[in-house]
Scaffold this active site. Structure first.
Site: not given
Length: 396
Positions: A90-91, A93-94, A96, A223, A271
């Site tokens: 997941g690199a 965006s955000g 990552g 999280s 989640y």
């Protein structure tokens, strides 16, 4: 990308962009001064070199290394003469992407951006100024176990060592009324965030074991919402895996519930449950492999990234109000850049080698070992989760 306190208010072919590992240098340097492949020394220097046992007359260029050499002090006096290689899921965006940028900018890491959308990842890397030689993009869809297997095989064939794996990518569908499913028929959120990463980490564990890097790490992003000791974690719907009956049944919504605990579908809870699974998995990796391999297994909560793209599926009012709420009311707001620096720290800081830790940061941006909730630190539940997950992904 981890959900950062969202419950306080109500996602083939691998192509590499890397240096040519077998290219011959046409020119090399001596003390920073370039000279050609063949260089004749003056007679007096030739004689002096021969006295010292050095063959002179011709100096041949050496094969280029895949990545620039890095000579860095390391724990226990160890040194490495190469860049570390880190895979970040997941690199594009955000969190990552911010982590990839932070690590690449040190000059000590080559980042494998493991992403679903190749072009998006390429554009993202260029947009934040990651240099061409500091990253490669490889296709990975965590919602497909076959894609995970292909990724592991392709990475292994690349010949690169693996020194750190960051399980960061995540799906968050808080407003979904009905479940959606992965290629293998698992509820999408848990199937991607937990099962996809579980298989990936298991397949690449041997690569991490073989690393000669001074410190090797497997990091799973947690999280605050998955840790029910916290205020955010206790806001309904709370994370609760129950007896794992839904997971054991396949999370397919047909023979079993699409929720781990066997209850009715709830996108926000799915989640949170997946994040508990991430933290339980990290601890089980630690118990099973840390002493044997020396690999550091850790999780973290890098702070509340209220502007993260992870919230793109949330209602518009939430996306509008959540950032100022975190900035001015809770004072818990953290930028993507700062959070990326924190995750990069957990990947690369020689002082953060303790395994089995859930890292957090205080108001002074100092890291500390956070306490896990009873649900997220249940050793027996972690063992059962591991065994059920092995069966679901085809490892048992």
């Amino acid at each position: 990308m981890a959900l950062q306190a969202a419950s306080l208010l109500p996602p083939t072919i691998s192509i590499h962009k890397e240096a040519k590992s077998n290219a011959c240098l046409k020119e090399t340097t001596l003390f920073g001064v370039p000279f050609s492949t063949h260089f004749s020394f003056p007679l007096h220097l030739t004689q002096e070199l021969r006295k010292k046992g050095v063959a002179a007359g011709i100096v041949r260029a050496q094969t280029a290394a895949t990545t620039p050499a890095v000579d860095r002090a390391a724990p226990q006096g160890k040194k490495t003469l190469r860049k570390g290689t880190v895979i970040i899921t997941g690199a594009s965006s955000g969190l990552g992407l911010a982590t990839a940028k932070a690590l690449a900018e040190t000059g000590e890491w080559h980042v494998i951006m493991a992403c679903r959308n190749f072009l998006k990842a390429e554009k993202a890397a260029k947009s934040v100024g990651i240099t061409k030689e500091s990253y490669s993009v490889m296709h990975l869809d965590l919602a497909s176990l076959e894609s995970v297997r292909q990724f592991a095989d392709t990475f292994r064939r690349s010949g690169r060592p693996l020194d750190a794996l960051v399980c960061n990518a995540a799906v968050y569908l808080p407003t979904a009324k009905e479940p959606t499913y992965t290629a293998e028929g698992f509820e999408l959120t848990v199937g991607t965030n937990h099962l996809g990463h579980f298989l990936l980490a298991r397949l690449l564990l041997d690569d991490l074991k073989q690393s000669d890097y001074p410190y090797k790490r497997l990091i799973i992003v947690g999280s605050i919402t998955g840790n029910t000791n916290t205020l955010a974690g206790n806001v309904p719907p709370k994370a609760n895996l129950g007896d794992l009956r839904g997971l054991a049944g396949g999370l397919n919504g047909i023979q079993s519930s699409a929720m781990i605990d066997g209850g009715d579908f709830d996108g926000a809870k799915a989640y949170k449950d997946s994040k508990v699974c991430n933290m339980l998995t990290m601890q089980e990796f630690h118990r099973r492999y840390n002493e044997e391999t020396g690999i550091t297994f850790a999780s973290l909560y890098p702070g509340c990234i209220a502007t993260t793209g992870l919230f793109r599926e949330h209602i518009p009012l939430f996306r509008l109000l959540f950032p100022p709420f975190q900035k001015y009311i809770t004072k818990g707001y953290v930028s993507e850049e700062e959070a990326g620096g924190r995750l990069a720290q957990v990947v690369s800081d020689p002082s953060l080698t303790k395994s089995g830790v859930y890292w957090s940061w205080n108001k002074n941006s100092e890291s500390f070992e956070n306490q896990l909730s009873k649900e997220a630190s249940d050793a027996e539940k972690a063992r059962k989760l591991w065994e059920v997950s092995e069966k679901l992904v085809g490892l048992a």
